[in-house]
Design a protein around this motif. Structure first.
Motif, PDB file in Angstrom:
ATOM      1  N   GLN A  92      22.802  63.998 -33.594  1.00 55.09           N
ATOM      2  CA  GLN A  92      21.740  64.304 -32.649  1.00 55.09           C
ATOM      3  C   GLN A  92      21.031  63.004 -32.281  1.00 55.09           C
ATOM      4  O   GLN A  92      20.290  62.439 -33.093  1.00 55.09           O
ATOM      5  CB  GLN A  92      20.753  65.296 -33.269  1.00 55.09           C
ATOM      6  N   LEU A  93      21.262  62.521 -31.066  1.00 52.85           N
ATOM      7  CA  LEU A  93      20.804  61.194 -30.682  1.00 52.85           C
ATOM      8  C   LEU A  93      19.618  61.215 -29.726  1.00 52.85           C
ATOM      9  O   LEU A  93      19.210  60.168 -29.217  1.00 52.85           O
ATOM     10  CB  LEU A  93      21.968  60.415 -30.055  1.00 52.85           C
ATOM     11  N   GLY A  94      19.054  62.396 -29.477  1.00 47.41           N
ATOM     12  CA  GLY A  94      17.913  62.474 -28.568  1.00 47.41           C
ATOM     13  C   GLY A  94      16.695  61.731 -29.074  1.00 47.41           C
ATOM     14  O   GLY A  94      15.837  61.327 -28.296  1.00 47.41           O
ATOM     15  N   GLY A  95      16.600  61.539 -30.386  1.00 44.91           N
ATOM     16  CA  GLY A  95      15.429  60.881 -30.946  1.00 44.91           C
ATOM     17  C   GLY A  95      15.563  59.388 -31.138  1.00 44.91           C
ATOM     18  O   GLY A  95      14.585  58.718 -31.500  1.00 44.91           O
ATOM     19  N   VAL A  96      16.752  58.821 -30.914  1.00 45.92           N
ATOM     20  CA  VAL A  96      16.905  57.374 -31.116  1.00 45.92           C
ATOM     21  C   VAL A  96      16.196  56.635 -29.988  1.00 45.92           C
ATOM     22  O   VAL A  96      16.157  57.098 -28.852  1.00 45.92           O
ATOM     23  CB  VAL A  96      18.383  56.950 -31.224  1.00 45.92           C
ATOM     24  N   ARG A  97      15.637  55.473 -30.319  1.00 46.89           N
ATOM     25  CA  ARG A  97      14.849  54.731 -29.339  1.00 46.89           C
ATOM     26  C   ARG A  97      15.298  53.280 -29.192  1.00 46.89           C
ATOM     27  O   ARG A  97      14.556  52.461 -28.658  1.00 46.89           O
ATOM     28  CB  ARG A  97      13.358  54.798 -29.717  1.00 46.89           C
ATOM     29  N   SER A  98      16.479  52.966 -29.681  1.00 47.87           N
ATOM     30  CA  SER A  98      16.995  51.613 -29.509  1.00 47.87           C
ATOM     31  C   SER A  98      18.475  51.602 -29.844  1.00 47.87           C
ATOM     32  O   SER A  98      19.001  52.519 -30.492  1.00 47.87           O
ATOM     33  CB  SER A  98      16.267  50.634 -30.434  1.00 47.87           C
ATOM     34  N   ALA A  99      19.139  50.525 -29.419  1.00 49.11           N
ATOM     35  CA  ALA A  99      20.550  50.360 -29.762  1.00 49.11           C
ATOM     36  C   ALA A  99      20.723  50.284 -31.268  1.00 49.11           C
ATOM     37  O   ALA A  99      21.695  50.809 -31.824  1.00 49.11           O
ATOM     38  CB  ALA A  99      21.091  49.107 -29.087  1.00 49.11           C
ATOM     39  N   ARG A 100      19.781  49.624 -31.945  1.00 50.66           N
ATOM     40  CA  ARG A 100      19.880  49.495 -33.400  1.00 50.66           C
ATOM     41  C   ARG A 100      19.822  50.861 -34.081  1.00 50.66           C
ATOM     42  O   ARG A 100      20.595  51.149 -34.992  1.00 50.66           O
ATOM     43  CB  ARG A 100      18.735  48.613 -33.905  1.00 50.66           C
ATOM     44  N   GLU A 101      18.901  51.728 -33.636  1.00 48.86           N
ATOM     45  CA  GLU A 101      18.803  53.062 -34.221  1.00 48.86           C
ATOM     46  C   GLU A 101      20.072  53.867 -33.958  1.00 48.86           C
ATOM     47  O   GLU A 101      20.515  54.636 -34.818  1.00 48.86           O
ATOM     48  CB  GLU A 101      17.580  53.804 -33.661  1.00 48.86           C
ATOM     49  N   LEU A 102      20.642  53.702 -32.784  1.00 46.18           N
ATOM     50  CA  LEU A 102      21.875  54.428 -32.474  1.00 46.18           C
ATOM     51  C   LEU A 102      23.007  53.966 -33.394  1.00 46.18           C
ATOM     52  O   LEU A 102      23.751  54.794 -33.940  1.00 46.18           O
ATOM     53  CB  LEU A 102      22.229  54.219 -31.003  1.00 46.18           C
ATOM     54  N   LEU A 103      23.148  52.664 -33.590  1.00 48.91           N
ATOM     55  CA  LEU A 103      24.190  52.146 -34.468  1.00 48.91           C
ATOM     56  C   LEU A 103      23.962  52.585 -35.910  1.00 48.91           C
ATOM     57  O   LEU A 103      24.918  52.907 -36.629  1.00 48.91           O
ATOM     58  CB  LEU A 103      24.224  50.620 -34.381  1.00 48.91           C
ATOM     59  N   ASP A 104      22.712  52.629 -36.344  1.00 48.26           N
ATOM     60  CA  ASP A 104      22.412  53.101 -37.701  1.00 48.26           C
ATOM     61  C   ASP A 104      22.832  54.562 -37.868  1.00 48.26           C
ATOM     62  O   ASP A 104      23.342  54.957 -38.923  1.00 48.26           O
ATOM     63  CB  ASP A 104      20.918  52.950 -37.997  1.00 48.26           C
ATOM     64  N   ALA A 105      22.619  55.375 -36.826  1.00 50.20           N
ATOM     65  CA  ALA A 105      23.019  56.785 -36.895  1.00 50.20           C
ATOM     66  C   ALA A 105      24.530  56.912 -37.011  1.00 50.20           C
ATOM     67  O   ALA A 105      25.040  57.747 -37.770  1.00 50.20           O
ATOM     68  CB  ALA A 105      22.510  57.537 -35.666  1.00 50.20           C
ATOM     69  N   VAL A 115      33.835  59.993 -34.561  1.00 49.58           N
ATOM     70  CA  VAL A 115      32.388  60.149 -34.657  1.00 49.58           C
ATOM     71  C   VAL A 115      31.899  60.669 -33.307  1.00 49.58           C
ATOM     72  O   VAL A 115      32.029  59.983 -32.281  1.00 49.58           O
ATOM     73  CB  VAL A 115      31.697  58.813 -34.987  1.00 49.58           C
ATOM     74  N   LEU A 116      31.375  61.876 -33.297  1.00 49.61           N
ATOM     75  CA  LEU A 116      30.882  62.495 -32.073  1.00 49.61           C
ATOM     76  C   LEU A 116      29.364  62.562 -32.120  1.00 49.61           C
ATOM     77  O   LEU A 116      28.777  62.856 -33.158  1.00 49.61           O
ATOM     78  CB  LEU A 116      31.449  63.904 -31.909  1.00 49.61           C
ATOM     79  N   GLY A 117      28.731  62.286 -31.005  1.00 48.93           N
ATOM     80  CA  GLY A 117      27.282  62.377 -30.921  1.00 48.93           C
ATOM     81  C   GLY A 117      26.864  62.700 -29.503  1.00 48.93           C
ATOM     82  O   GLY A 117      27.638  62.559 -28.551  1.00 48.93           O
ATOM     83  N   HIS A 118      25.624  63.134 -29.338  1.00 47.48           N
ATOM     84  CA  HIS A 118      25.146  63.548 -28.023  1.00 47.48           C
ATOM     85  C   HIS A 118      23.647  63.313 -27.911  1.00 47.48           C
ATOM     86  O   HIS A 118      22.911  63.480 -28.868  1.00 47.48           O
ATOM     87  CB  HIS A 118      25.415  65.037 -27.780  1.00 47.48           C
ATOM     88  N   GLY A 119      23.233  62.933 -26.680  1.00 48.52           N
ATOM     89  CA  GLY A 119      21.819  63.014 -26.339  1.00 48.52           C
ATOM     90  C   GLY A 119      21.074  61.710 -26.181  1.00 48.52           C
ATOM     91  O   GLY A 119      19.873  61.731 -25.907  1.00 48.52           O
ATOM     92  N   ASP A 121      19.392  58.515 -24.560  1.00 49.65           N
ATOM     93  CA  ASP A 121      18.809  58.327 -23.225  1.00 49.65           C
ATOM     94  C   ASP A 121      18.092  56.984 -23.207  1.00 49.65           C
ATOM     95  O   ASP A 121      16.957  56.867 -23.666  1.00 49.65           O
ATOM     96  CB  ASP A 121      17.838  59.467 -22.926  1.00 49.65           C
ATOM     97  N   GLU A 122      18.781  55.979 -22.714  1.00 48.22           N
ATOM     98  CA  GLU A 122      18.242  54.623 -22.744  1.00 48.22           C
ATOM     99  C   GLU A 122      17.000  54.463 -21.882  1.00 48.22           C
ATOM    100  O   GLU A 122      16.237  53.489 -22.049  1.00 48.22           O
ATOM    101  CB  GLU A 122      19.325  53.620 -22.323  1.00 48.22           C
ATOM    102  N   SER A 123      16.732  55.413 -20.981  1.00 50.04           N
ATOM    103  CA  SER A 123      15.529  55.312 -20.153  1.00 50.04           C
ATOM    104  C   SER A 123      14.257  55.495 -20.981  1.00 50.04           C
ATOM    105  O   SER A 123      13.164  55.165 -20.513  1.00 50.04           O
ATOM    106  CB  SER A 123      15.572  56.348 -19.023  1.00 50.04           C
ATOM    107  N   LEU A 124      14.403  56.014 -22.209  1.00 51.41           N
ATOM    108  CA  LEU A 124      13.257  56.196 -23.094  1.00 51.41           C
ATOM    109  C   LEU A 124      13.075  55.030 -24.058  1.00 51.41           C
ATOM    110  O   LEU A 124      12.119  55.019 -24.833  1.00 51.41           O
ATOM    111  CB  LEU A 124      13.422  57.499 -23.898  1.00 51.41           C
ATOM    112  N   TRP A 125      14.001  54.068 -24.037  1.00 52.83           N
ATOM    113  CA  TRP A 125      13.934  52.948 -24.965  1.00 52.83           C
ATOM    114  C   TRP A 125      13.073  51.831 -24.382  1.00 52.83           C
ATOM    115  O   TRP A 125      13.059  51.607 -23.164  1.00 52.83           O
ATOM    116  CB  TRP A 125      15.326  52.391 -25.251  1.00 52.83           C
TER     117      TRP A 125
END
Length: 553
Positions: A92-105, A115-119, A121-125
């Motif tokens: 669940q990637l809707g809560g990530v707020r940076s590239a680093r957080e996405l990679l950590d997930a 590895v499948l993920g969704h959600g 939105d770089e416009s919120l970063w």
């Protein structure tokens, strides 16, 4: 006050009779109703608490609502069951707020296979820079990675998936790993080669989520670029299995071109299921977030891009003409203003070929229609085209400084013109486009009340009808009583725990709520309390789809 019904006779009709009482019932039959009697799969009566006392007996299953609301169940007019199930069980990637957080997930995902993920939105970063493909590969320890953007029109992929799916040779491939258009379609399909059992499990996951949130039906928007024909057949099959494993009704659509009547007839035979239309996600264009929506003028934050047009006017017109002659709904996914120009031109060419009356009678539908000016709205009304819109899009991306404004600049002010659609007589229904936005119907109703453009807000009643009865009508459902709680209508409803009931309108110049019984307007939950109503039970045709322990506690 409605008269009390005759008591059900023993040995006649469905055996289960349930009396819901001591609550509130949203019904046009009696705006003061506090009780409803369900006889098998049918609403038998609605009325007052006094009348309920006179008919209650030990043969009935009596449910004390304790102030809860009984209302028609929600219809999601644009959904993707398998994709929703996969998203619910993926990162669940809707809560990530940076590239680093996405990679950590990704690094913390565990398991085997892709590895499948969704959600995301770089416009919120704060920094919208995306991780590159190599970083994804290292975070996943070499496993293939597919992470869909929130709009599911682009994705981040790893080099191993690029190689195995042959993405590098396709339109939309980018060496950095952010794929769009053909490359994105191929990437998604490569991660969706699933057994029938796995597909059914994901669909069941989505249907259970829908039922737990008060949905009684979902329009499944299948299309060759999204899912297989087998996936569509399995989705439609839940309707046949309802007796053994009740689920919300699936209203299937298939988004594939039918250039001629013969092509349409052949496709209907090939599918082997009754589809509501050759419509839905038959894409004229893409999405604003991925910059693939087709625009008249370039994107404000990418002056070299105007989006993508997937269908020519000629192809779209032939499709609408053939569907009109078949008497089946046709339609498209269309978001950008240039995309809508093409769809409207196709309507006019189809009408010139087969006659305006045939086009109107087919009840065509366009999905999303986010950028519609006054002329476009008038043309939609002229041809009786239903707009299937997603209010949660505006809640997520509308308003100052948000995605729409970043992508479109001043053009964002005219987005999602709900009130204008209603004023012009354009039929409108609402959905979530799940998994793009979650299955939270009251949040979607609230989004209509709180539209970023005050001039496009609509009342809670209009929004609620757009999420319920209008969904059945948009699908040209056979039973004209679907979506309402009146005697003789299907026993299809949801029960809600609510903080407060009121009348809510969109115009801030007038009183926005009232409990005056002289208004004779059924009350809906207050949506400014900070919490959504809680679903206690969902019922379709008398069969319970979901029940919370609190209902009968």
């Amino acid at each position: 006050m409605a008269d009390a019904p005759a008591r059900p006779q023993e040995g006649t009709g469905p055996s289960k009779v349930t009396l819901y009482r001591n609550g509130s019932v949203y019904t046009a039959a009696d705006p003061f109703a506090t009780a409803v009697l369900v006889d098998g799969d049918t609403i038998a009566w609605v009325g007052s608490e006094q009348a309920a006392t006179s008919i209650a007996d030990s043969s009935m299953d009596i449910v004390d609502l304790r102030g809860a609301l009984v209302a028609p169940g929600f219809v999601d007019s644009h959904a993707h069951l398998t994709e929703t199930g996969i998203a619910l069980d993926s990162l669940q990637l809707g809560g990530v707020r940076s590239a680093r957080e996405l990679l950590d997930a990704v690094a913390a995902s565990g398991g085997e296979g892709a590895v499948l993920g969704h959600g995301w939105d770089e416009s919120l970063w704060d920094d919208p820079t995306l991780p590159d493909a190599g970083e994804l590969e290292r975070a996943a320890a070499g496993r293939p990675v597919y992470l869909s953007r929130v709009d599911v029109h682009s994705a981040l992929v790893s080099p191993s998936l690029v190689a195995s799916a042959g993405l590098a040779e396709l339109d939309g491939y980018a060496p950095g790993g952010h794929v769009r258009r053909q490359a994105h379609t191929a990437a998604r399909q490569a991660t969706r080669r699933l057994s029938s059992g796995a597909l059914q499990d994901y669909q069941r996951r989505a249907l259970d989520e829908a039922a737990a949130n008060g949905y009684v039906a979902l329009a499944e928007m299948g299309a060759p670029r999204i899912s297989s024909v087998d996936d569509l057949r399995l989705a439609a099959g839940w309707n046949d299995a309802a007796g053994s494993h009740p689920a919300p009704e699936v209203l299937p659509y298939w988004g594939q071109l039918t250039p001629t009547v013969a092509d349409g007839e052949a496709l209907l035979a090939e599918l082997g299921v009754r589809v509501r239309g050759f419509a839905g996600d038959l894409n004229i264009d893409g999405s604003i977030g991925s910059r693939t929506a087709s625009l008249r003028e370039p994107y404000a934050d990418a002056p070299e891009e105007t989006g993508t047009t997937y269908l020519s006017v000629a192809d779209a017109a032939a499709h609408l003409a053939a569907c009109s002659l078949l008497g089946i709904q046709g339609g498209f996914h269309v978001i950008g203003d240039a995309g809508l120009d093409a769809a409207l031109q196709a309507l006019e060419e189809a009408a010139a070929e087969v006659g305006e009356q045939r086009v109107r009678a087919a009840g065509h539908r366009f999905e999303h229609v986010e950028m519609a000016d006054a002329d476009a709205i008038a043309r939609l009304a002229k041809y009786s085209v239903t707009v299937s819109a997603q209010p949660a899009f505006d809640a997520a991306w509308g308003g100052q400084g948000r995605l729409y404004e970043r992508r479109l600049g001043s053009r964002s002010q005219g987005m999602n013109p709900f009130a204008s659609f209603y004023s012009a007589g354009v039929p409108i229904c609402f959905g979530s486009d799940t998994p793009v936005t979650p299955l939270r119907p009251w949040s979607s109703v609230r989004a209509c009340l709180e539209h970023h453009d005050a001039g496009q807000r609509v009342s809670a009643r209009a929004a609620f009808l757009g999420h319920t009865r209008a969904g059945w009508r948009a699908a040209r459902y056979e039973n004209p009583m679907a979506g309402q709680l009146v005697p003789g209508a299907p026993a299809t409803f949801a029960v809600w725990e609510v903080d407060e009931l009121m009348i809510q309108v969109a115009d801030n110049r007038v009183q926005s709520w009232s409990t005056d019984p002289r208004a004779r307007t059924p009350l809906l939950p207050a949506l400014d309390t900070g919490t959504d109503p809680r679903c206690l039970q969902t019922v379709r045709n008398g069969l319970e789809l979901f029940s919370a322990d609190a209902l009968r506690a």
